[in-house]
Design a protein around this motif. Sequence first.
Motif, PDB file in Angstrom:
ATOM      1  N   ALA A   1      -4.645   6.315  -2.545  1.00 20.89           N
ATOM      2  CA  ALA A   1      -5.520   5.493  -1.416  1.00 20.89           C
ATOM      3  C   ALA A   1      -4.899   3.987  -1.509  1.00 20.89           C
ATOM      4  CB  ALA A   1      -6.851   5.782  -1.769  1.00 20.89           C
ATOM      5  N   PRO A   2      -4.942   3.399  -2.766  1.00 19.44           N
ATOM      6  CA  PRO A   2      -4.743   2.165  -2.511  1.00 19.44           C
ATOM      7  C   PRO A   2      -3.396   1.628  -1.964  1.00 19.44           C
ATOM      8  CG  PRO A   2      -5.498   2.476  -4.836  1.00 19.44           C
ATOM      9  CD  PRO A   2      -5.497   3.833  -3.881  1.00 19.44           C
ATOM     10  N   LYS A   3      -2.416   2.370  -2.180  1.00 19.79           N
ATOM     11  CA  LYS A   3      -1.018   2.140  -1.590  1.00 19.79           C
ATOM     12  C   LYS A   3      -1.085   2.246   0.142  1.00 19.79           C
ATOM     13  CE  LYS A   3       1.241   3.126  -5.925  1.00 19.79           C
ATOM     14  NZ  LYS A   3       2.277   4.206  -6.615  1.00 19.79           N
ATOM     15  N   LEU A   4      -2.042   3.072   0.498  1.00 19.26           N
ATOM     16  CA  LEU A   4      -2.046   3.624   1.811  1.00 19.26           C
ATOM     17  C   LEU A   4      -3.041   2.524   2.553  1.00 19.26           C
ATOM     18  CD1 LEU A   4      -1.686   7.255   1.433  1.00 19.26           C
ATOM     19  CD2 LEU A   4      -0.055   5.791   2.738  1.00 19.26           C
ATOM     20  N   GLU A   5      -3.719   1.623   1.898  1.00 17.19           N
ATOM     21  CA  GLU A   5      -4.650   0.918   2.706  1.00 17.19           C
ATOM     22  C   GLU A   5      -4.343   0.152   3.759  1.00 17.19           C
ATOM     23  OE1 GLU A   5      -7.051  -1.973   0.495  1.00 17.19           O
ATOM     24  OE2 GLU A   5      -8.189  -0.007  -0.616  1.00 17.19           O
ATOM     25  N   ALA A   6      -3.228  -0.558   3.745  1.00 19.49           N
ATOM     26  CA  ALA A   6      -2.685  -1.425   4.666  1.00 19.49           C
ATOM     27  C   ALA A   6      -2.078  -0.497   5.930  1.00 19.49           C
ATOM     28  CB  ALA A   6      -1.153  -2.130   4.250  1.00 19.49           C
ATOM     29  N   ASP A   7      -1.491   0.761   5.583  1.00 18.81           N
ATOM     30  CA  ASP A   7      -1.184   1.508   6.786  1.00 18.81           C
ATOM     31  C   ASP A   7      -2.575   2.023   7.706  1.00 18.81           C
ATOM     32  OD1 ASP A   7       1.847   2.527   6.163  1.00 18.81           O
ATOM     33  OD2 ASP A   7       0.702   2.836   4.137  1.00 18.81           O
TER      34      ASP A   7
ATOM     35  N   PHE B   1     -11.515   5.369   0.596  1.00 15.84           N
ATOM     36  CA  PHE B   1     -11.169   3.988   1.128  1.00 15.84           C
ATOM     37  C   PHE B   1     -12.458   3.203   1.023  1.00 15.84           C
ATOM     38  CE2 PHE B   1      -7.733   6.593   2.273  1.00 15.84           C
ATOM     39  CZ  PHE B   1      -6.642   5.981   2.340  1.00 15.84           C
ATOM     40  N   PRO B   2     -12.950   2.814  -0.284  1.00 11.18           N
ATOM     41  CA  PRO B   2     -14.199   1.921  -0.187  1.00 11.18           C
ATOM     42  C   PRO B   2     -14.246   0.782   0.518  1.00 11.18           C
ATOM     43  CG  PRO B   2     -13.296   2.320  -2.431  1.00 11.18           C
ATOM     44  CD  PRO B   2     -12.515   3.194  -1.446  1.00 11.18           C
ATOM     45  N   LYS B   3     -13.135  -0.085   0.597  1.00 10.20           N
ATOM     46  CA  LYS B   3     -12.927  -1.366   1.093  1.00 10.20           C
ATOM     47  C   LYS B   3     -12.817  -1.156   2.586  1.00 10.20           C
ATOM     48  CE  LYS B   3     -10.096  -3.271  -2.636  1.00 10.20           C
ATOM     49  NZ  LYS B   3      -9.086  -3.917  -3.324  1.00 10.20           N
ATOM     50  N   LEU B   4     -12.430  -0.220   2.947  1.00 17.59           N
ATOM     51  CA  LEU B   4     -12.252   0.147   4.428  1.00 17.59           C
ATOM     52  C   LEU B   4     -13.228   0.971   5.075  1.00 17.59           C
ATOM     53  CD1 LEU B   4      -8.504   0.966   4.957  1.00 17.59           C
ATOM     54  CD2 LEU B   4      -9.434  -1.072   5.558  1.00 17.59           C
ATOM     55  N   GLN B   5     -14.261   1.342   4.465  1.00 10.44           N
ATOM     56  CA  GLN B   5     -15.319   2.193   4.681  1.00 10.44           C
ATOM     57  C   GLN B   5     -16.195   1.887   6.063  1.00 10.44           C
ATOM     58  OE1 GLN B   5     -17.805   3.391   1.622  1.00 10.44           O
ATOM     59  NE2 GLN B   5     -16.197   5.211   0.958  1.00 10.44           N
ATOM     60  N   GLU B   6     -16.491   0.386   6.137  1.00 14.14           N
ATOM     61  CA  GLU B   6     -17.255  -0.118   7.059  1.00 14.14           C
ATOM     62  C   GLU B   6     -16.462  -0.159   8.405  1.00 14.14           C
ATOM     63  OE1 GLU B   6     -19.352  -3.768   6.600  1.00 14.14           O
ATOM     64  OE2 GLU B   6     -20.075  -3.249   4.834  1.00 14.14           O
ATOM     65  N   ARG B   7     -15.230  -0.599   8.575  1.00 14.74           N
ATOM     66  CA  ARG B   7     -14.211  -0.270   9.587  1.00 14.74           C
ATOM     67  C   ARG B   7     -14.041   0.998   9.922  1.00 14.74           C
ATOM     68  NH1 ARG B   7      -8.878  -3.281   8.935  1.00 14.74           N
ATOM     69  NH2 ARG B   7      -8.365  -2.576  11.159  1.00 14.74           N
ATOM     70  N   MET B   8     -13.981   1.899   9.133  1.00  9.68           N
ATOM     71  CA  MET B   8     -13.977   3.389   9.300  1.00  9.68           C
ATOM     72  C   MET B   8     -15.002   3.950  10.112  1.00  9.68           C
ATOM     73  SD  MET B   8     -11.987   4.606   5.846  1.00  9.68           S
ATOM     74  CE  MET B   8     -11.270   6.099   6.228  1.00  9.68           C
ATOM     75  N   ASP B   9     -16.191   3.613   9.564  1.00  8.72           N
ATOM     76  CA  ASP B   9     -17.588   3.998  10.295  1.00  8.72           C
ATOM     77  C   ASP B   9     -17.758   3.682  11.721  1.00  8.72           C
ATOM     78  OD1 ASP B   9     -18.214   5.191   7.856  1.00  8.72           O
ATOM     79  OD2 ASP B   9     -19.537   3.748   7.094  1.00  8.72           O
TER      80      ASP B   9
END
Length: 378
Positions: A222-228, A274-282
Motif C-alpha cells: 500500500a505505501p508504494k501505491l499511495e501516489a498512484d 490506505f489510512p492516509k487517503l481514507q477521507e479522500r476515498m470516502d
Amino acid sequence: MSSSAQVKALPRYFRNDQPLTKRDAIKQLSASLDRLINSYPPDKIPPGGGLYYGPISVSFLFFRLQQLYPEMLVGEHPLGTWSAAYLELAQKSMKEYPGPSTSKCGISDDIMCLLALGAASAKDADMAKSLCDYAAIASDDEAGNEWLYGRGGYLYLLRLVRASFEDDEETTIMIDDAADEVIEAIMDSPRPWKWHGKAYLGAVHGTIGIITQIILTDPGMAPKLEADLGALLSYQYESGNWPSSIPPGKDRLVQFCHGAPGVVASLQSIRQYFPKLQERMDRAIKKGQECILERGLLTKEPCLCHGISGNALALDDPHFEHFLTFTTGHEIKQMEKEGMMERSDDPSALWCGEAGRAWTWAVADKHLEKRFLGYNDI
C-alpha cells in the motif's frame, strides 16, 4: 429499422425514479440458477472465456455457491455436481486452448483458470505448482498488467488457490513467491500503466483494477501505491464518475469495467490499507455512488461487467436491493418487450449474463460483503 440501428438508438440508462423496493433474494437466486441450467446446460456453452465467460465461469459460480449453500439442489442435483459438469465440458476442449501468453495471462485464460479451479476445489498441490510455473510468462517484460488479460488477473488466480492451502506451508510459500515475482514486474512497469497503448483507469483494464489486485494479494504494498491511487482519485469528474482513460474524454460510461461502479467497488475493498487517503476515498465513494444512483440503471442486459447487477454491488442497502429488482427474469423480459434492452453476447456468463445475476442474489440473500466474484471476493 435494423437491430444494430435499434441498439444505437437506445438510451444508455433509464431514470431511477421508482419507490425503493426489494425482492425475495433466495427465491430469485433459485429462479436464476434454474434458468441457467435449463437455458444454458453444460453441453450448450461454447468453450473459452476463462472466469469471464464460458463454461469455466459458470463452473466457478457453482463452486463458490456450494460453499454458501451446501444443501441446495438445482434440478435435483447439488451445486457441486453442476460445478463439475460445467468444468468437465471445459476440460474436454483443453487441446483447443492456446495456453497462457504475454498477451493473455489474466482471468480470461482457460488453461490457467482450469488449473486454479482444479487446485482450489480438489486441493491439488501439483496443479497449484503448474499455475505458479506460469509466473515466468506473467512477469515477462512483454506481459500486460490489467485484470482481464494481464498480470492483475493472474494475481487473483493465485489468491483463489492460496485460500485452499492455508494449512500447507510449502504450497503457500510457493504461491507467495510467484505473486511477489509478478507484483515486482507490475511495479517496475512505467506509469501510467497502459493496455493497447491507452492509459485506462477502470477495474477491468486499468489503474484501479491493477492496484486492487496487488493490494488484496499483498497489503504491505500500500505505501508504494499511495501516489498512484491519489492520482486516480484526482481524475474523478464533478459528476462523481471517472473517465475510462486519460487524458479524459466524454463522461459517458457508468459501469464496472469503465467508470464509477468499478472504482467505487475497488476503493471499498482496499480502503482499510490506505489510512492516509481514507477521507479522500470516502468522499470519492460517496460521490461515485450518487452518480451510480442517477445513471446506473443501464439498458444493457443486467450483468456484472456492464450492467445493473454490477452497478448494484457498488451501492449500499437499500439501494443495492432496489437495483436488483430490475434484474429479475420478469423485468428482463419486460424490458426486452419494450425494446429497452441490449442483449448480451454471452448470456450464460459470470461477467456478462445469468451466472453473474445469480451471484448478486446470493450476496443479497446471505448479506455478504458486496464483492465481485473473480475480482475482489478474496
